[in-house]
Design a protein around this motif. Structure first.
Motif, PDB file in Angstrom:
ATOM      1  N   LYS A  89       0.553  -1.020  -0.206  1.00 48.26           N
ATOM      2  CA  LYS A  89      -0.232  -0.163   0.260  1.00 48.26           C
ATOM      3  C   LYS A  89       0.754   1.373   0.158  1.00 48.26           C
ATOM      4  CE  LYS A  89      -3.693  -3.225   0.428  1.00 48.26           C
ATOM      5  NZ  LYS A  89      -4.590  -3.070  -0.814  1.00 48.26           N
ATOM      6  N   GLN A 112       0.450   4.301  -2.267  1.00 46.87           N
ATOM      7  CA  GLN A 112      -1.002   5.016  -2.361  1.00 46.87           C
ATOM      8  C   GLN A 112      -0.224   6.801  -1.175  1.00 46.87           C
ATOM      9  OE1 GLN A 112      -3.663   2.943  -0.737  1.00 46.87           O
ATOM     10  NE2 GLN A 112      -3.792   1.167  -2.872  1.00 46.87           N
ATOM     11  N   PRO A 118      -2.248   8.221   1.291  1.00 47.15           N
ATOM     12  CA  PRO A 118      -2.586   9.108   2.058  1.00 47.15           C
ATOM     13  C   PRO A 118      -1.894   7.548   3.218  1.00 47.15           C
ATOM     14  CG  PRO A 118      -4.749   8.194   0.793  1.00 47.15           C
ATOM     15  CD  PRO A 118      -3.601   7.965  -0.027  1.00 47.15           C
ATOM     16  N   ASN A 119      -1.562   6.350   2.735  1.00 42.43           N
ATOM     17  CA  ASN A 119      -0.342   5.487   3.489  1.00 42.43           C
ATOM     18  C   ASN A 119       1.023   6.268   3.660  1.00 42.43           C
ATOM     19  OD1 ASN A 119      -2.559   4.393   1.313  1.00 42.43           O
ATOM     20  ND2 ASN A 119      -1.931   2.611   2.909  1.00 42.43           N
ATOM     21  N   ALA A 174      -3.573  -1.120   5.147  1.00 44.76           N
ATOM     22  CA  ALA A 174      -4.452  -0.038   4.940  1.00 44.76           C
ATOM     23  C   ALA A 174      -5.543   0.119   3.735  1.00 44.76           C
ATOM     24  CB  ALA A 174      -4.110   1.000   5.690  1.00 44.76           C
ATOM     25  N   GLU A 175      -6.523   0.057   3.552  1.00 42.20           N
ATOM     26  CA  GLU A 175      -7.166   0.757   1.916  1.00 42.20           C
ATOM     27  C   GLU A 175      -7.933   2.586   2.463  1.00 42.20           C
ATOM     28  OE1 GLU A 175      -7.163  -0.053  -0.757  1.00 42.20           O
ATOM     29  OE2 GLU A 175      -6.792  -2.893  -0.222  1.00 42.20           O
ATOM     30  N   TYR A 176      -7.742   3.044   1.604  1.00 42.39           N
ATOM     31  CA  TYR A 176      -8.050   4.531   1.613  1.00 42.39           C
ATOM     32  C   TYR A 176      -8.406   5.006   0.017  1.00 42.39           C
ATOM     33  CZ  TYR A 176      -6.036   4.795   5.879  1.00 42.39           C
ATOM     34  OH  TYR A 176      -5.320   4.514   7.490  1.00 42.39           O
ATOM     35  N   TRP A 224      -8.908  10.707  -0.445  1.00 44.88           N
ATOM     36  CA  TRP A 224      -8.885  10.936   1.054  1.00 44.88           C
ATOM     37  C   TRP A 224      -7.728  12.065   1.300  1.00 44.88           C
ATOM     38  CZ3 TRP A 224     -11.647   8.746   5.130  1.00 44.88           C
ATOM     39  CH2 TRP A 224     -11.079   8.826   6.387  1.00 44.88           C
ATOM     40  N   HIS A 269     -10.466  14.264   2.142  1.00 45.92           N
ATOM     41  CA  HIS A 269     -11.097  14.575   2.998  1.00 45.92           C
ATOM     42  C   HIS A 269     -11.168  14.950   4.749  1.00 45.92           C
ATOM     43  CE1 HIS A 269     -14.790  12.377   5.461  1.00 45.92           C
ATOM     44  NE2 HIS A 269     -14.373  11.962   4.891  1.00 45.92           N
ATOM     45  N   PHE A 282      -9.097  13.646   7.312  1.00 43.08           N
ATOM     46  CA  PHE A 282      -7.599  13.495   7.107  1.00 43.08           C
ATOM     47  C   PHE A 282      -7.277  14.979   7.155  1.00 43.08           C
ATOM     48  CE2 PHE A 282      -3.702  13.662   4.700  1.00 43.08           C
ATOM     49  CZ  PHE A 282      -3.186  12.352   5.247  1.00 43.08           C
ATOM     50  N   GLN A 315      -8.172   7.086  10.404  1.00 45.33           N
ATOM     51  CA  GLN A 315      -9.319   6.486  10.950  1.00 45.33           C
ATOM     52  C   GLN A 315      -9.044   4.881  11.350  1.00 45.33           C
ATOM     53  OE1 GLN A 315     -12.833   7.716  10.901  1.00 45.33           O
ATOM     54  NE2 GLN A 315     -11.220   9.319  11.815  1.00 45.33           N
ATOM     55  N   SER A 316      -8.332   4.185  11.809  1.00 49.15           N
ATOM     56  CA  SER A 316      -8.505   2.827  12.151  1.00 49.15           C
ATOM     57  C   SER A 316      -8.329   2.371  14.093  1.00 49.15           C
ATOM     58  CB  SER A 316      -6.909   1.816  11.622  1.00 49.15           C
ATOM     59  OG  SER A 316      -5.746   3.007  12.298  1.00 49.15           O
TER      60      SER A 316
END
Length: 265
Positions: free
Chosen positions: A84, A87, A89-90, A145-147, A151, A154, A157, A220-221
């Protein structure tokens, strides 16, 4: 690293379940810690005691105990598949985590002035926690983690990232104030003044709590939320203890100053 993880977990599904379990166990430990801290301060710094083991040099203790939270995530990302990490956000969330521990591992220990030695038990527990949390946070973010693509725009974030940055800067600035309370050759404790110390006794702890709360809002985890909760439990207890100590130690301590939350607590 790949061989070690393959030996530990037979599949990605099994590892993800374990990461979730680790987060829920940290929540459980936060509750237990809260109850224990009603009767006993965390034994380091001004509350250090020989009954918790032999003393470890404070600079060495901070460097070694924080190192896993920097080194282990780097190993996980560079020596193991990080599905991930392509990505945005990660990438940003992992960067937040590493920024904190880069400063805490490679800068903070070497600018400490004085400071009491850390009892071995406190040092060892902090070391184990940093291994546990460093793996849990960054393995989840880098591999599971999937966003959604949007994100980073958002509100969760944006607000979380702003809180993280505010808390990180407040933590660093407050440590700077504490580090420069005494002039060369001076000993003993002094009343912190300046910055958020004009409003609370534990501005450095307020900064770190704000930092990881923001991180949890942005991520958000359950893993980030568990870390924020555990941090809040430990540091809020220490903040209240510091505030009571200051009021007892200094007759001229500002009466309007709160322990942790300006104008409230």
């Amino acid at each position: 690293m790949d061989a070690l993880l393959s030996w530990l977990w037979s599949s990605e599904e099994e590892e993800l379940k374990m990461l979730d379990f680790m987060a829920y166990f940290m929540v459980f430990m936060a509750v237990c810690t809260f109850l224990s801290l009603l009767f006993q301060n965390v034994p380091y710094g001004r509350y250090a005691s020989s009954k918790y083991g032999f003393p470890v040099n404070v600079k060495l203790a901070w460097f070694v105990q924080e190192l896993p939270s920097l080194l282990l995530p780097l190993c996980l990302m560079f020596w193991e598949s990080s599905a991930k990490m392509s990505q945005l956000p990660n990438q940003l969330l992992v960067t937040m985590f590493l920024c904190h521990y880069f400063q805490r591992t490679l800068i903070y220990p070497f600018v400490i002035r004085g400071g009491k030695s850390t009892p071995f038990v406190s040092f060892a527990l902090a070391f184990v926690f940093c291994i546990y949390n460093g793996y849990m946070q960054v393995r989840y973010l880098s591999h599971y983690a999937e966003y959604p693509a949007y994100w980073v725009t958002h509100p969760y974030f944006i607000v979380g990232s702003a809180l993280w940055l505010t808390g990180w800067l407040l933590n660093i600035h407050s440590d700077h104030i504490l580090r420069n309370l005494r002039k060369p050759g001076e000993t003993g404790y002094k009343i912190p003044r300046g910055g958020m110390f004009e409003y609370v006794s534990a501005a450095n702890f307020l900064g770190e709590i704000t930092e990881w709360t923001g991180f949890a809002v942005a991520a958000q985890s359950v893993h980030s939320a568990a870390f924020a909760l555990f941090t809040t439990v430990v540091l809020s207890s220490r903040a209240v203890a510091h505030h009571k100590w200051y009021l007892t130690k200094f007759e001229d301590y500002p009466k309007s100053r709160k322990a942790l939350i300006p104008f409230v607590l």
